[in-house]
Scaffold this active site. Sequence first.
Site, PDB file in Angstrom:
ATOM      1  CG  ASP A 162       3.780  -2.027  -8.756  1.00 37.57           C
ATOM      2  OD1 ASP A 162       3.637  -0.862  -9.183  1.00 37.57           O
ATOM      3  OD2 ASP A 162       4.703  -2.368  -7.981  1.00 37.57           O
ATOM      4  CE1 TYR A 207      10.386  -3.537  -6.412  1.00 33.80           C
ATOM      5  CE2 TYR A 207       8.453  -4.240  -7.639  1.00 33.80           C
ATOM      6  CZ  TYR A 207       9.035  -3.428  -6.679  1.00 33.80           C
ATOM      7  OH  TYR A 207       8.256  -2.530  -5.990  1.00 33.80           O
ATOM      8  CE  LYS A 254       6.750   0.567  -8.173  1.00 34.06           C
ATOM      9  NZ  LYS A 254       6.959  -0.887  -8.127  1.00 34.06           N
ATOM     10  CG  HIS A 277      11.262   2.276  -7.311  1.00 36.89           C
ATOM     11  ND1 HIS A 277      11.530   1.026  -7.796  1.00 36.89           N
ATOM     12  CD2 HIS A 277      10.723   2.061  -6.093  1.00 36.89           C
ATOM     13  CE1 HIS A 277      11.145   0.112  -6.930  1.00 36.89           C
ATOM     14  NE2 HIS A 277      10.660   0.718  -5.871  1.00 36.89           N
ATOM     15  CB  SER A 296       6.852   5.146  -6.001  1.00 38.50           C
ATOM     16  OG  SER A 296       6.816   4.221  -4.951  1.00 38.50           O
ATOM     17  CG  ASN A 347      -4.694 -11.436  -1.097  1.00 41.99           C
ATOM     18  OD1 ASN A 347      -5.211 -11.973  -0.124  1.00 41.99           O
ATOM     19  ND2 ASN A 347      -3.404 -11.206  -1.163  1.00 41.99           N
TER      20      ASN A 347
HETATM   21  N1  LIG Z   1       7.165   1.562  -4.125  1.00 38.87           N
HETATM   22  C1  LIG Z   1       7.827   0.873  -3.234  1.00 38.87           C
HETATM   23  O1  LIG Z   1       8.845   1.318  -2.700  1.00 38.87           O
HETATM   24  C2  LIG Z   1       7.331  -0.472  -2.863  1.00 38.87           C
HETATM   25  C3  LIG Z   1       7.811  -1.087  -1.698  1.00 38.87           C
HETATM   26  C4  LIG Z   1       7.331  -2.356  -1.399  1.00 38.87           C
HETATM   27  C5  LIG Z   1       6.402  -2.981  -2.201  1.00 38.87           C
HETATM   28  N2  LIG Z   1       5.972  -2.364  -3.342  1.00 38.87           N
HETATM   29  C6  LIG Z   1       5.008  -3.007  -4.266  1.00 38.87           C
HETATM   30  O2  LIG Z   1       3.913  -3.423  -3.508  1.00 38.87           O
HETATM   31  C7  LIG Z   1       3.665  -4.810  -3.750  1.00 38.87           C
HETATM   32  C8  LIG Z   1       2.983  -5.375  -2.568  1.00 38.87           C
HETATM   33  O3  LIG Z   1       3.933  -5.647  -1.551  1.00 38.87           O
HETATM   34  P1  LIG Z   1       3.502  -5.954  -0.130  1.00 38.87           P
HETATM   35  O4  LIG Z   1       4.655  -6.376   0.676  1.00 38.87           O
HETATM   36  O5  LIG Z   1       2.744  -4.784   0.311  1.00 38.87           O
HETATM   37  O6  LIG Z   1       2.530  -7.213  -0.409  1.00 38.87           O
HETATM   38  P2  LIG Z   1       1.476  -7.818   0.556  1.00 38.87           P
HETATM   39  O7  LIG Z   1       0.794  -8.929  -0.171  1.00 38.87           O
HETATM   40  O8  LIG Z   1       0.630  -6.766   1.156  1.00 38.87           O
HETATM   41  O9  LIG Z   1       2.406  -8.383   1.684  1.00 38.87           O
HETATM   42  C9  LIG Z   1       3.212  -9.478   1.435  1.00 38.87           C
HETATM   43  C10 LIG Z   1       3.169 -10.377   2.622  1.00 38.87           C
HETATM   44  O10 LIG Z   1       1.806 -10.573   2.974  1.00 38.87           O
HETATM   45  C11 LIG Z   1       1.518 -11.934   3.019  1.00 38.87           C
HETATM   46  N3  LIG Z   1       0.162 -12.131   2.469  1.00 38.87           N
HETATM   47  C12 LIG Z   1      -0.293 -11.869   1.228  1.00 38.87           C
HETATM   48  N4  LIG Z   1      -1.596 -12.176   1.131  1.00 38.87           N
HETATM   49  C13 LIG Z   1      -1.958 -12.649   2.351  1.00 38.87           C
HETATM   50  C14 LIG Z   1      -3.171 -13.133   2.887  1.00 38.87           C
HETATM   51  N5  LIG Z   1      -4.267 -13.212   2.153  1.00 38.87           N
HETATM   52  N6  LIG Z   1      -3.177 -13.538   4.184  1.00 38.87           N
HETATM   53  C15 LIG Z   1      -2.072 -13.474   4.930  1.00 38.87           C
HETATM   54  N7  LIG Z   1      -0.885 -13.039   4.484  1.00 38.87           N
HETATM   55  C16 LIG Z   1      -0.833 -12.625   3.208  1.00 38.87           C
HETATM   56  C17 LIG Z   1       2.554 -12.613   2.185  1.00 38.87           C
HETATM   57  O11 LIG Z   1       2.718 -13.877   2.713  1.00 38.87           O
HETATM   58  P3  LIG Z   1       3.477 -15.075   1.947  1.00 38.87           P
HETATM   59  O12 LIG Z   1       4.916 -14.706   1.994  1.00 38.87           O
HETATM   60  O13 LIG Z   1       3.118 -16.256   2.755  1.00 38.87           O
HETATM   61  O14 LIG Z   1       2.913 -15.129   0.563  1.00 38.87           O
HETATM   62  C18 LIG Z   1       3.762 -11.712   2.378  1.00 38.87           C
HETATM   63  O15 LIG Z   1       4.460 -12.078   3.577  1.00 38.87           O
HETATM   64  C19 LIG Z   1       5.039  -5.366  -4.094  1.00 38.87           C
HETATM   65  O16 LIG Z   1       4.995  -6.591  -4.763  1.00 38.87           O
HETATM   66  C20 LIG Z   1       5.559  -4.257  -4.953  1.00 38.87           C
HETATM   67  O17 LIG Z   1       4.995  -4.354  -6.246  1.00 38.87           O
HETATM   68  C21 LIG Z   1       6.415  -1.116  -3.664  1.00 38.87           C
END
Ligand SMILES: NC(=O)c1ccc[n+]([C@@H]2O[C@H](COP(=O)([O-])OP(=O)(O)OC[C@H]3O[C@@H](n4cnc5c(N)ncnc54)[C@H](OP(=O)(O)O)[C@@H]3O)[C@@H](O)[C@H]2O)c1
Length: 312
Positions: A52, A57, A86, A119, A169, A273
Site C-alpha cells: 500500500d 508518503y 493513492k 486518499h 479511503s 505479522n
Molecule cells: N488511508 C489513510 O489515511 C492511512 C492512514 C494511516 C495509515 N495508512 C496505511 O496503513 C499502513 C499501516 O499503518 P499503521 O500505522 O496502521 O501500521 P501498524 O503496523 O498497524 O502500526 C504501526 C505501529 O505498530 C507497531 N507494530 C507493528 N507491528 C508490530 C508488532 N508485531 N508488535 C508490536 N508493535 C508493532 C510499529 O512499531 P515500530 O515503530 O516499532 O515498528 C508502529 O509503531 C500505513 O503504512 C499506510 O500504508 C493509511
Amino acid sequence: MIEPSDLRMTRIPLNHGAGHMPALGFGTLIPDAAVTITATRDALEAGFRHFDCAERYRNEREVGEALRAGLAAGGIAREDIFVTTKLWNTNHRPERVEPAFEASLDRLGLNYLDLYLIHTPFAFQPGDEQDPRDQTGNVLYDRGVTLLDTWEAMESLVDRGRCRAIGLSDIGLNELLSIYESARIKPAVIQVEAHPYLPETELLEFCKENGVVFLAFAPLGHGIRPGPLEDPVISAIAARVGKTSAQVLLAWAVQRGTALLTTPRTEARARENLNISALPEDALEEINRIQTRQRFNEVVKTGSPGFIPRGR
Ligand SMILES: NC(=O)c1ccc[n+]([C@@H]2O[C@H](COP(=O)([O-])OP(=O)(O)OC[C@H]3O[C@@H](n4cnc5c(N)ncnc54)[C@H](OP(=O)(O)O)[C@@H]3O)[C@@H](O)[C@H]2O)c1
C-alpha cells in the site's frame, strides 16, 4: 466471515473481476527513505504480496526500487504482487487525476496498478504544495470540485486499463453510499481505520452486502500505547493461544472479513505479522465484546493526515 485453514493465504475477490487482494497488506507510510527500502524488501522476502503506497508518503520511488529489486531477486512476477497507491487531496480536479496517476506509476516504476484510491474525500487547493494553508494555518480547501467529479476521472483510468480497481479511503458510510449510488464503476475497496476500539461494524456490513473490500489501516491502533496492543482481553487471548497481541489483532481482522495493513520495519516483525493463525470462536466473541472506543487518526475529519513523513 472468512475462516480459511491458513489465514496468511487469504485473498479477497474484488468486484468487476478485478482479481484478488491478499488480505495481509504491507503499508509504506515510513518517514525514512533508507528504512522504506529495507522494510519493503524485507516484507516482500517474508511473504507479503500486497503493498500500500501513496503519493502523499513521498517515498513511491524508494518503494518501487525495493519492489523491482525484490521481484528480480526472488523470481517473483509483477502479477504475483498487488500494488495500490493513492491520489492526494490536491489532485481532485478531474484534469489532475490522470497526470497524478501517471506520476505515481512513474515513481513506482510500474506499468499498471492493481488499485488506485482517492486518499481522502477532502479536496485541497490544487497545486504542488501538498499541505496548502492560509496565513493562520488553516487548510485551504477546494470548493470547486465534488467527490463524484473526481470519481468519474478515476473511472476513466479503469476504462483505459491503467488500473484494475478503484476505491476510496478515509470515508464514512454516508459519503460511500452517495458515491456507490451514483458510480458507473462501483468502489472495489475502502481503506479506513479499524481495530477492536473502532470496529466500524455498520460500514463493514455495508461492504459485505455490496461486495466492497473493507481494508483496515491501524489494525494495531497505530502501535499507540495504551491501545489495542495492550488491551487486557487481547493480551489474555494472546497468552492462551501462544501468539503475540499483534498476531491476535491481525487474525481477528482477517477472520471478520477485512483485509488489513501493517508497517513492520524489520524482517522479524514482518514474519511475526504474517504468521497468524485462526482464533477460536470464543476468542473472536470476546474481542467483539470489548467496549472501549477510540479513533487514533483524525484524518477523516479534515483530510490532513497525521503520521506523515516531514521535510523531505
Ligand atoms: N488511508 C489513510 O489515511 C492511512 C492512514 C494511516 C495509515 N495508512 C496505511 O496503513 C499502513 C499501516 O499503518 P499503521 O500505522 O496502521 O501500521 P501498524 O503496523 O498497524 O502500526 C504501526 C505501529 O505498530 C507497531 N507494530 C507493528 N507491528 C508490530 C508488532 N508485531 N508488535 C508490536 N508493535 C508493532 C510499529 O512499531 P515500530 O515503530 O516499532 O515498528 C508502529 O509503531 C500505513 O503504512 C499506510 O500504508 C493509511
